[in-house]
Design a protein around this motif. Structure first.
Motif, short mmCIF file in Angstrom:
data_model
loop_
_atom_site.label_atom_id
_atom_site.label_comp_id
_atom_site.label_asym_id
_atom_site.label_seq_id
_atom_site.Cartn_x
_atom_site.Cartn_y
_atom_site.Cartn_z
N LEU A 195 28.19 -49.60 -28.33
CA LEU A 195 28.48 -48.17 -28.44
C LEU A 195 28.61 -47.53 -27.06
O LEU A 195 29.51 -46.72 -26.82
CB LEU A 195 27.37 -47.48 -29.23
CG LEU A 195 27.27 -47.87 -30.71
CD1 LEU A 195 26.03 -47.27 -31.35
CD2 LEU A 195 28.52 -47.45 -31.47
N ARG A 196 27.73 -47.93 -26.14
CA ARG A 196 27.77 -47.34 -24.81
C ARG A 196 29.01 -47.78 -24.04
O ARG A 196 29.70 -46.96 -23.43
CB ARG A 196 26.50 -47.73 -24.04
CG ARG A 196 26.47 -47.22 -22.59
CD ARG A 196 25.14 -47.51 -21.95
NE ARG A 196 24.74 -48.90 -22.11
CZ ARG A 196 25.22 -49.92 -21.39
NH1 ARG A 196 26.14 -49.68 -20.44
NH2 ARG A 196 24.80 -51.15 -21.59
N ILE A 197 29.32 -49.07 -24.07
CA ILE A 197 30.46 -49.57 -23.30
C ILE A 197 31.78 -49.07 -23.90
O ILE A 197 32.68 -48.64 -23.17
CB ILE A 197 30.43 -51.11 -23.24
CG1 ILE A 197 29.18 -51.58 -22.50
CG2 ILE A 197 31.67 -51.64 -22.54
CD1 ILE A 197 28.95 -53.08 -22.58
N LYS B 135 38.80 -48.41 -19.59
CA LYS B 135 38.41 -49.02 -18.31
C LYS B 135 37.22 -49.97 -18.46
O LYS B 135 36.97 -50.82 -17.60
CB LYS B 135 38.09 -47.94 -17.28
CG LYS B 135 36.86 -47.10 -17.57
CD LYS B 135 36.64 -46.06 -16.50
CE LYS B 135 35.36 -45.26 -16.73
NZ LYS B 135 35.43 -44.46 -17.99
N GLU B 136 36.47 -49.83 -19.56
CA GLU B 136 35.30 -50.68 -19.80
C GLU B 136 35.60 -51.83 -20.76
O GLU B 136 34.69 -52.54 -21.18
CB GLU B 136 34.15 -49.83 -20.36
CG GLU B 136 33.63 -48.76 -19.42
CD GLU B 136 32.92 -49.37 -18.23
OE1 GLU B 136 32.38 -50.49 -18.34
OE2 GLU B 136 32.91 -48.74 -17.15
N LYS C 150 33.28 -59.19 -22.55
CA LYS C 150 32.28 -60.12 -22.02
C LYS C 150 31.01 -60.07 -22.85
O LYS C 150 30.39 -61.11 -23.13
CB LYS C 150 31.96 -59.73 -20.56
CG LYS C 150 30.93 -60.61 -19.89
CD LYS C 150 31.42 -62.03 -19.69
CE LYS C 150 30.55 -62.84 -18.75
NZ LYS C 150 29.14 -62.94 -19.14
N LEU C 151 30.61 -58.89 -23.28
CA LEU C 151 29.44 -58.74 -24.15
C LEU C 151 29.61 -59.56 -25.43
O LEU C 151 28.71 -60.31 -25.83
CB LEU C 151 29.22 -57.27 -24.50
CG LEU C 151 28.27 -56.96 -25.66
CD1 LEU C 151 26.84 -57.35 -25.30
CD2 LEU C 151 28.36 -55.49 -26.06
N ASP D 44 39.24 -43.51 -26.65
CA ASP D 44 40.37 -44.38 -26.34
C ASP D 44 41.48 -43.71 -25.54
O ASP D 44 42.48 -44.34 -25.21
CB ASP D 44 40.97 -44.97 -27.63
CG ASP D 44 41.33 -43.92 -28.66
OD1 ASP D 44 40.90 -42.76 -28.51
OD2 ASP D 44 42.02 -44.26 -29.64
N ALA D 45 41.32 -42.44 -25.22
CA ALA D 45 42.33 -41.74 -24.41
C ALA D 45 41.71 -40.47 -23.84
O ALA D 45 40.77 -39.90 -24.42
CB ALA D 45 43.56 -41.40 -25.24
#
Length: 286
Positions: free
Chosen positions: A249-251, A257-258, A264-265, A205-206
């Protein structure tokens, strides 16, 4: 009530006025009293000497509000819930130390998590609870003043302990609502909260943040438990669930930024649960 042993709030008559309002609140439980306190916190919370007084006030309000709501039922007190967490957000923004060091902070946190499902989809109360949790969990990626961000981060172990304790219930509640046909206006707030939880626990997150030992496995277990709960419709396949888990987990690991893609997922997952989309919509995130 405002502590009489602490420094009087400015202006001098404010302490007396707040005590009068809170005294009335203890019998009427009108949300307007919480709105009054929220304005006072915003106006005077940044004055250093006010922290102790506002902290005592919050402790008192948290205890009597939670007790009252528990007795009547959360779904019968949605206006009060919305008012309480609207006030709690003002504490976070303008008097954060009085919130995060409060002896009732664990109660406030668990109360917010419980309200995610027990408000039964009522828009304002659910959104107020979600916003509070999203801001305090995702504090590194939301817009807080530098001084507020510093204060909250200094007490991160207190906040993170509550997230670890209640994370499973929080994620479960969010998925229960998304899968159960929550209001379309709540899909984005639920997604924001889930992104805050998952990205924070993953240490994404940072810049420079790192996950605690065992944290990735922990947050994965929360998502797996939620996806395999009875709240997920039977037509959602194991393949669909695996796609959601992997993509979340990946996004989330990609950081702020994701966030748009993460939301959307979950919006597509909610549509799959409604049978508005097929499972192939989720496979596209792999």
């Amino acid at each position: 009530v405002v502590s009489s042993s602490g420094p009087p709030l400015s202006p001098p008559r404010l302490t007396s006025l707040i005590n009068t309002v809170v005294g009335s609140y203890a019998t009427s439980f009108t949300p307007a009293a919480l709105d009054f306190v929220a304005v006072a916190v915003e106006k005077f919370g940044t004055e250093g000497e006010a922290e102790g007084s506002f902290g005592g006030l919050l402790s008192h309000l948290a205890q009597i509000t939670a007790s009252h709501v528990q007795a009547k039922g959360v779904s019968e007190c949605t206006e009060l819930v919305a008012g309480f967490f609207g006030m709690a957000q003002r504490y976070l923004l303008f008097c954060p130390r009085a919130l995060v060091t409060n002896d009732q902070f664990p109660l406030i946190y668990s109360f917010a998590v419980a309200c995610l499902t027990q408000c039964r989809g009522e828009r304002d109360s659910t959104r107020s609870s979600l916003t509070f949790l999203t801001q305090i969990i995702g504090r590194r990626s939301v817009r807080l003043s530098p001084e507020t961000a510093k204060t909250v981060e200094e007490h991160r172990t207190v906040i993170d302990a509550q997230t670890a304790q209640h994370g499973n219930d929080l994620v479960m509640g969010a998925f229960e609502s998304l899968a159960g046909g929550t209001s379309q206006m709540l899909v984005a707030p639920f997604s924001d909260c889930l992104h805050a939880v998952v990205s924070h626990v993953l240490g994404a997150d940072a810049d420079g943040a790192e996950a605690a030992t065992g944290a990735p496995a922990l947050v994965e277990s929360w998502i797996v438990a939620a996806l395999n709960s009875a709240h997920i419709p039977q037509h959602v396949t194991d393949s669909d669930k695996a796609a959601v888990l992997s993509a979340m987990l990946r996004i989330a690991g990609g950081g702020p930024k994701e966030k748009g893609k993460f939301k959307k997922l979950l919006a597509d997952f909610e549509s799959v649960c409604r049978k508005e989309l097929g499972g192939d919509a989720l496979a596209g995130y792999s």
